[in-house]
Design a protein around this motif. Sequence first.
Motif, PDB file in Angstrom:
ATOM      1  N   ILE A 183     -15.893  13.505  25.641  1.00  0.00           N
ATOM      2  CA  ILE A 183     -14.629  13.096  26.249  1.00  0.00           C
ATOM      3  C   ILE A 183     -13.576  14.162  25.970  1.00  0.00           C
ATOM      4  CG2 ILE A 183     -12.731  11.417  26.076  1.00  0.00           C
ATOM      5  CD1 ILE A 183     -14.803   9.254  25.723  1.00  0.00           C
ATOM      6  N   GLU A 184     -13.012  14.693  27.046  1.00  0.00           N
ATOM      7  CA  GLU A 184     -11.970  15.716  26.888  1.00  0.00           C
ATOM      8  C   GLU A 184     -10.589  15.111  27.042  1.00  0.00           C
ATOM      9  OE1 GLU A 184     -12.834  18.435  30.006  1.00  0.00           O
ATOM     10  OE2 GLU A 184     -14.885  18.757  29.298  1.00  0.00           O
ATOM     11  N   GLY A 185     -10.501  14.073  27.865  1.00  0.00           N
ATOM     12  CA  GLY A 185      -9.185  13.504  28.194  1.00  0.00           C
ATOM     13  C   GLY A 185      -8.544  12.838  26.995  1.00  0.00           C
ATOM     14  N   THR A 186      -7.219  12.763  27.050  1.00  0.00           N
ATOM     15  CA  THR A 186      -6.471  12.126  25.972  1.00  0.00           C
ATOM     16  C   THR A 186      -6.394  10.630  26.226  1.00  0.00           C
ATOM     17  OG1 THR A 186      -5.121  14.090  25.982  1.00  0.00           O
ATOM     18  CG2 THR A 186      -4.330  12.237  24.659  1.00  0.00           C
ATOM     19  N   GLY A 187      -6.848   9.866  25.255  1.00  0.00           N
ATOM     20  CA  GLY A 187      -6.787   8.410  25.400  1.00  0.00           C
ATOM     21  C   GLY A 187      -5.535   7.876  24.750  1.00  0.00           C
ATOM     22  N   PRO A 188      -5.167   6.658  25.111  1.00  0.00           N
ATOM     23  CA  PRO A 188      -3.954   6.082  24.540  1.00  0.00           C
ATOM     24  C   PRO A 188      -4.202   5.552  23.131  1.00  0.00           C
ATOM     25  CG  PRO A 188      -4.914   4.614  26.188  1.00  0.00           C
ATOM     26  CD  PRO A 188      -5.824   5.792  26.090  1.00  0.00           C
ATOM     27  N   ARG A 189      -3.222   5.770  22.255  1.00  0.00           N
ATOM     28  CA  ARG A 189      -3.363   5.286  20.882  1.00  0.00           C
ATOM     29  C   ARG A 189      -3.288   3.770  20.815  1.00  0.00           C
ATOM     30  NH1 ARG A 189       1.446   8.327  18.191  1.00  0.00           N
ATOM     31  NH2 ARG A 189       2.221   7.870  20.266  1.00  0.00           N
ATOM     32  N   TYR A 190      -2.556   3.198  21.800  1.00  0.00           N
ATOM     33  CA  TYR A 190      -2.350   1.757  21.733  1.00  0.00           C
ATOM     34  C   TYR A 190      -3.513   1.010  22.337  1.00  0.00           C
ATOM     35  CZ  TYR A 190      -1.047   3.303  26.253  1.00  0.00           C
ATOM     36  OH  TYR A 190      -1.081   3.958  27.436  1.00  0.00           O
ATOM     37  N   CYS A 191      -4.476   1.725  22.885  1.00  0.00           N
ATOM     38  CA  CYS A 191      -5.601   1.041  23.502  1.00  0.00           C
ATOM     39  C   CYS A 191      -6.883   1.737  23.082  1.00  0.00           C
ATOM     40  CB  CYS A 191      -5.432   1.059  25.017  1.00  0.00           C
ATOM     41  SG  CYS A 191      -6.645   0.069  25.874  1.00  0.00           S
ATOM     42  N   PRO A 192      -7.125   1.802  21.781  1.00  0.00           N
ATOM     43  CA  PRO A 192      -8.277   2.567  21.317  1.00  0.00           C
ATOM     44  C   PRO A 192      -9.572   1.804  21.563  1.00  0.00           C
ATOM     45  CG  PRO A 192      -7.185   1.526  19.461  1.00  0.00           C
ATOM     46  CD  PRO A 192      -6.413   1.134  20.688  1.00  0.00           C
ATOM     47  N   SER A 193     -10.658   2.553  21.627  1.00  0.00           N
ATOM     48  CA  SER A 193     -11.956   1.905  21.718  1.00  0.00           C
ATOM     49  C   SER A 193     -12.299   1.341  20.341  1.00  0.00           C
ATOM     50  CB  SER A 193     -13.002   2.924  22.150  1.00  0.00           C
ATOM     51  OG  SER A 193     -13.007   3.988  21.234  1.00  0.00           O
ATOM     52  N   ILE A 194     -13.266   0.459  20.317  1.00  0.00           N
ATOM     53  CA  ILE A 194     -13.629  -0.175  19.041  1.00  0.00           C
ATOM     54  C   ILE A 194     -14.133   0.880  18.047  1.00  0.00           C
ATOM     55  CG2 ILE A 194     -15.956  -0.820  19.871  1.00  0.00           C
ATOM     56  CD1 ILE A 194     -13.787  -2.873  17.423  1.00  0.00           C
ATOM     57  N   GLU A 195     -14.855   1.897  18.558  1.00  0.00           N
ATOM     58  CA  GLU A 195     -15.345   2.931  17.634  1.00  0.00           C
ATOM     59  C   GLU A 195     -14.176   3.698  17.018  1.00  0.00           C
ATOM     60  OE1 GLU A 195     -16.441   2.445  20.745  1.00  0.00           O
ATOM     61  OE2 GLU A 195     -16.631   4.287  21.933  1.00  0.00           O
ATOM     62  N   ASP A 196     -13.140   3.906  17.833  1.00  0.00           N
ATOM     63  CA  ASP A 196     -11.951   4.603  17.354  1.00  0.00           C
ATOM     64  C   ASP A 196     -11.239   3.772  16.284  1.00  0.00           C
ATOM     65  OD1 ASP A 196     -10.279   6.728  17.376  1.00  0.00           O
ATOM     66  OD2 ASP A 196      -9.080   6.070  19.107  1.00  0.00           O
ATOM     67  N   LYS A 197     -11.125   2.474  16.535  1.00  0.00           N
ATOM     68  CA  LYS A 197     -10.441   1.591  15.580  1.00  0.00           C
ATOM     69  C   LYS A 197     -11.167   1.601  14.244  1.00  0.00           C
ATOM     70  CE  LYS A 197      -9.672  -1.959  18.928  1.00  0.00           C
ATOM     71  NZ  LYS A 197      -9.531  -3.383  19.209  1.00  0.00           N
ATOM     72  N   ILE A 198     -12.493   1.565  14.301  1.00  0.00           N
ATOM     73  CA  ILE A 198     -13.248   1.431  13.061  1.00  0.00           C
ATOM     74  C   ILE A 198     -13.224   2.728  12.263  1.00  0.00           C
ATOM     75  CG2 ILE A 198     -15.670   1.283  12.305  1.00  0.00           C
ATOM     76  CD1 ILE A 198     -15.698  -1.257  14.224  1.00  0.00           C
TER      77      ILE A 198
ATOM     78  N   ASP B 273       4.822   6.809  16.658  1.00  0.00           N
ATOM     79  CA  ASP B 273       3.844   7.414  15.754  1.00  0.00           C
ATOM     80  C   ASP B 273       3.636   6.509  14.546  1.00  0.00           C
ATOM     81  OD1 ASP B 273       3.573   9.529  17.398  1.00  0.00           O
ATOM     82  OD2 ASP B 273       4.848  10.893  16.230  1.00  0.00           O
ATOM     83  N   GLN B 274       4.759   5.989  14.036  1.00  0.00           N
ATOM     84  CA  GLN B 274       4.677   5.124  12.869  1.00  0.00           C
ATOM     85  C   GLN B 274       3.897   3.848  13.203  1.00  0.00           C
ATOM     86  OE1 GLN B 274       5.671   5.850   9.786  1.00  0.00           O
ATOM     87  NE2 GLN B 274       4.759   3.930   9.119  1.00  0.00           N
ATOM     88  N   ILE B 275       4.211   3.247  14.336  1.00  0.00           N
ATOM     89  CA  ILE B 275       3.545   2.004  14.725  1.00  0.00           C
ATOM     90  C   ILE B 275       2.037   2.201  14.797  1.00  0.00           C
ATOM     91  CG2 ILE B 275       3.210   0.351  16.619  1.00  0.00           C
ATOM     92  CD1 ILE B 275       6.163   0.578  17.263  1.00  0.00           C
ATOM     93  N   PHE B 276       1.633   3.268  15.479  1.00  0.00           N
ATOM     94  CA  PHE B 276       0.203   3.412  15.732  1.00  0.00           C
ATOM     95  C   PHE B 276      -0.564   3.991  14.555  1.00  0.00           C
ATOM     96  CE2 PHE B 276       1.952   3.294  20.093  1.00  0.00           C
ATOM     97  CZ  PHE B 276       1.427   2.055  20.402  1.00  0.00           C
ATOM     98  N   SER B 277       0.159   4.572  13.588  1.00  0.00           N
ATOM     99  CA  SER B 277      -0.578   4.998  12.404  1.00  0.00           C
ATOM    100  C   SER B 277      -0.611   3.872  11.370  1.00  0.00           C
ATOM    101  CB  SER B 277       0.032   6.274  11.818  1.00  0.00           C
ATOM    102  OG  SER B 277       1.367   6.042  11.457  1.00  0.00           O
ATOM    103  N   GLN B 278       0.376   2.993  11.430  1.00  0.00           N
ATOM    104  CA  GLN B 278       0.450   1.923  10.438  1.00  0.00           C
ATOM    105  C   GLN B 278      -0.423   0.721  10.822  1.00  0.00           C
ATOM    106  OE1 GLN B 278       4.573   1.133   9.656  1.00  0.00           O
ATOM    107  NE2 GLN B 278       4.195  -0.606   8.330  1.00  0.00           N
ATOM    108  N   PHE B 279      -0.560   0.492  12.116  1.00  0.00           N
ATOM    109  CA  PHE B 279      -1.282  -0.704  12.564  1.00  0.00           C
ATOM    110  C   PHE B 279      -2.410  -0.354  13.524  1.00  0.00           C
ATOM    111  CE2 PHE B 279       3.048  -2.002  11.553  1.00  0.00           C
ATOM    112  CZ  PHE B 279       2.807  -3.035  10.659  1.00  0.00           C
ATOM    113  N   CYS B 280      -3.454  -1.142  13.451  1.00  0.00           N
ATOM    114  CA  CYS B 280      -4.571  -0.961  14.372  1.00  0.00           C
ATOM    115  C   CYS B 280      -4.357  -1.892  15.552  1.00  0.00           C
ATOM    116  CB  CYS B 280      -5.879  -1.298  13.681  1.00  0.00           C
ATOM    117  SG  CYS B 280      -7.279  -1.164  14.793  1.00  0.00           S
ATOM    118  N   LEU B 281      -4.041  -1.308  16.694  1.00  0.00           N
ATOM    119  CA  LEU B 281      -3.705  -2.117  17.863  1.00  0.00           C
ATOM    120  C   LEU B 281      -4.607  -1.724  19.015  1.00  0.00           C
ATOM    121  CD1 LEU B 281       0.028  -1.364  17.396  1.00  0.00           C
ATOM    122  CD2 LEU B 281      -1.025  -3.562  16.929  1.00  0.00           C
ATOM    123  N   GLY B 282      -4.732  -2.615  19.965  1.00  0.00           N
ATOM    124  CA  GLY B 282      -5.504  -2.240  21.130  1.00  0.00           C
ATOM    125  C   GLY B 282      -6.145  -3.430  21.769  1.00  0.00           C
ATOM    126  N   LYS B 283      -6.794  -3.167  22.882  1.00  0.00           N
ATOM    127  CA  LYS B 283      -7.388  -4.310  23.567  1.00  0.00           C
ATOM    128  C   LYS B 283      -8.898  -4.194  23.603  1.00  0.00           C
ATOM    129  CE  LYS B 283      -6.774  -2.248  28.114  1.00  0.00           C
ATOM    130  NZ  LYS B 283      -6.109  -2.344  29.390  1.00  0.00           N
TER     131      LYS B 283
END
Lengths: 633, 458
Positions: free
Chosen positions: A271-286, B448-458
């Motif tokens: 994957i080259e594209g930049t993904g959103p931090r607020y919508c990470p994949s489960i692998e990214d979260k873990i 930056d603070q929000i997303f480094s401090q908390f694990c968020l997403g769908k």
Amino acid sequence: MTYEAGKYDVIVIGAGHAGCEAALAAARMGCETLLLTINLDMVAFMPCNPSVGGPAKGHVVREIDALGGEMGRNIDKTFIQMRMLNTGKGPAVHALRAQADKFLYQHTMKETIEKQPNLTLRQGLAEDLIVENGACVGVVTKTGAHYEAKTVVLTTGTYLRGKVILGELTYESGPNNQQPAVKLSESLKQLGFQLARFKTGTPPRVHKDSIDFDKTEIQPGDNNPKYFSYETEYMEHTNQQLPCWLTYTSEETHQIINDNLHRAPMFTGLIEGTGPRYCPSIEDKIVRFADKPKHQIFLEPEGRNTKEYYVQGLSTSMPEDVQLRILRSVPGLEKAEMMRSGYAIEYDAVVPTQLWPSLETKLVNNLFTAGQINGTSGYEEAAGQGIIAGINAARRAKGEEPVVIDRSKGYIGVMIDDLVTKGTNEPYRLLTSRAEYRLLLRHDNADLRLTPLGHEIGLITEERYDRFLAKKQRVDEEIARLKGTKFRPDEAVQAMLAEVGSAAINNSVDGLTLLRRPEVTYVHLEKLAPPEVELSEEEKEQVEIQVKYTGYIEKQLQQVEKMEKMEKKKIPENIDYDLVHGLAMEAKQKLGKIRPLSIGQASRISGVTPADLSILLVHLEHYNRVTAAAHSS
Amino acid sequence: MNEDTIAAIATALGEGSIAVVRVSGPNSVDTVAKLFRSKQNLRDADSHTVHYGWIVDPRTEQVLDEVLVTVMKGPRSFTAEDVVEISTHGGIVAVKSVLELVLRHGARLAEPGEFTKRAFLNGRIDLAQAEAVIDLIRSKSDRAFQVARRQAGGSVSKQIVPLRQQLIELIAHVEVNIDYPEHDVEDVTADFIRSNCGTVLKEVNELLRKSNEGKILREGIVTVIVGRPNAGKSSLLNALARDNKAIVTDIPGTTRDIIEESVSISGIPLRLLDTAGIRETTDKVEQIGVERSHGALNEADLILLVLNRHEPLHDDERKLLTQLKDRSTIVVVNKIDLPGQLDLEEIERDYPKERIVFLSAKEEEGIDELERAVSAMFFSGAVESGDITYVSNARHIALLHQTKQSLEDAIQATYDGVPIDLIQIDISSSWESLGQILGDAAGDSLLDQIFSQFCLGK
């Protein structure tokens, strides 16, 4: 070979959430409009979560509705669950969120579009933009159809040079295995556009009958829910809501993911594209939050007539076999049948600082872009830009000035200003924290903020506008009445105060003073001193919010006033920053690139200092006085 | 023009003369009226009139200075706005405290060149002067920026950065509650906000207390004491400190070979740095000390080069004398109580008489002469950056007061049952005020603070 396929005022390329709003707005404003889509069955399709709304996003849907757009009405007609979120917090962040019947949603939208006068819906893959003398004048499709237009709106979503990534597998594709738009991307590049490569993803879907709901927690909708549209009165399906279900990842889930990271495209470099931090994949979260023992998983029905369930929280691009094992490690999903796998998708976006605040491109006149092509993510964000691009494409076609929504008037304004002024280095999602005047941008007052504008541009009918004015008047009059109503320290008043746990009063006070007490609500006062005609629920709410939060609202209004002065100081489009004496080099570069239209916009560009702004003001004053002198002589 | 109201010291800082605080903008009369006690109510005063009275702190009614206040209503004023000028007694102390007070009562500190900018924008300055106005803004801003950047590494910054971090973590937590209401992130409670804001408030109060006592360390002319080992640098530092109520610094975690004291000489704040003795050496540890001394010299606004009168001039000292002759340097010839062996001619070749002071640090003889030399240099403008350091400090104090106010509002709101998204407005204001103290050095990304401090997403 091409053939002449017709002439339009406005052509919209792409019939996703941005395209539908753009096309409907243009057509409703009286423009002959063509809506082109790669696949007619994909109109208003929801390729990811089957839901609309939530904080900031739900606000945008209300704003679209207040402007005369379609998304609010459409979700009201097709929701299977409705919830008001954040009810324990202040009124500004109350946010409606609906689960959609995603199939009904798209069919209903398609029907609306088909019925709309002035609007033509066509299947076709746009491959080339016709540009003459720096202005876009038409489109050519793969099948050779040549459409002429006064203005063109691009709403290509994730189709633009889309590429799906699923484990070790990659292939060119739009969402849900649709044809991607490859040549259009080349066409944009040739026109000189700078493109970014972004990535997003979606989780797998599972069969309802394979879920053990006993191991999950039920998440029902509201009993007496509100609706998105100011026009919706009552929907029968309100009483037939479907619940969502909550479960969590397990230790085993995390183990499976950790054991298979070598196959995760996120980490193998696929994957080259930049993904959103607020919508990470489960692998990214873990990987990023290794300490967190479990993550929430919501199971959401995709519609009434389907068994498909969306697995929110498990967005992934792991190989299909790993996805299945991940699913089955989640309590309740031990026997899950995976109907579709999750995947990541990469796509091209136009770097949004190449746009004016009207969403017209700076490079090519009469060409507008909206939605994911501008680097955003989310149906609501797309639709919010779509309606603005549609309005401005129509206004341009009619020779009228563009409409721009101020940051103090709507989340749509915040979003567009952020995009065109600051750009974005990841898919942009609206958050309420992006708004500096959050208290003013409430869910409840979207009509007060934007319906006059909707009326002015011709998207709000006279009838609806009259209703709006009447409501506004009743609210204002009721506030005035409460101000003039004295509440004496008599038995009834003291009893009410005692009942709600508020201190007794010693002297007469007016209604506003009482209502500002945290414990006292409008309903309490209404009982003690009823108005001649009882207000509607919405009007009561409006009175209460406006009175209760006056102090905070006033503070924000003062800030807005200050900012507006800066916004009113216009910068001519043709200014040559290299010739502005005294500007710092960095400011010259940034200002030259963004070309802000006002000092206010300039002040939001990072790297432009207060000293640079002062210098620019002095320069503009000098320029204006010289110009004025030249005109008078 | 309906702008905000600005204030600044309009006169060059000088001893003995009068100093003027200029206030301009729609609230200028009102702001000063709150602080001015006189027969005349300033709000009713005619334009272009002068009034005699006192500036007092309205909270305590304590008199700061006896002043003359001039009222000039727009458009017949320098900026074409309502302008009030407060003429205080000269020196520094009075004008500085008056400015601080004005900044706390509705005015903000003028940006560099802002009066002139407003005068131009309001048509009071000829069109032909546009370029000159721009040059003024540019040069003043650049100079202020340099000072600010240097201060960013100072001890107050070091104290403010962690406070801001604590606040942004709190804000991020509130924001996550709002924007991700269904996520399994703990709810922010009133108690939690209270305790976080309370901790920060305590620190801010402490900073304010120190600043009231003139103890803010970043304030002050960076004055480096340099010389050969045993020339008497430490004795000089101690003598100056004893004479001027030195405050021993308490910067946590800084261990260095440079000893620092803050003193005030005739109202001029000095940050005195005593360096390791400078000499050619092969000793590794000592070399590091010598390098640091050279580093300190580069940063200095004012240099006190200490020579030992009891010994002949050393090569190391010759080098320093040459190196420092174009800087703001005072040569201190120490140990006049001992027989002299120093050849003074060599020094007098490069340094004018008023820059050479004879004293005995040990006997505390001649210290006052040094003090006179220092203030003479300062007021003659030979020492750069003094007034900017000074004025920016008044601004910082005003910002600390704003921070305090916002934190108190936030805490009060938790008791009033105000929802978190509204309390957040005050918390954010306090975070922003602190950020303005840091200026460019402030990092600003909430997301930056929000997303480094908390694990968020769908």
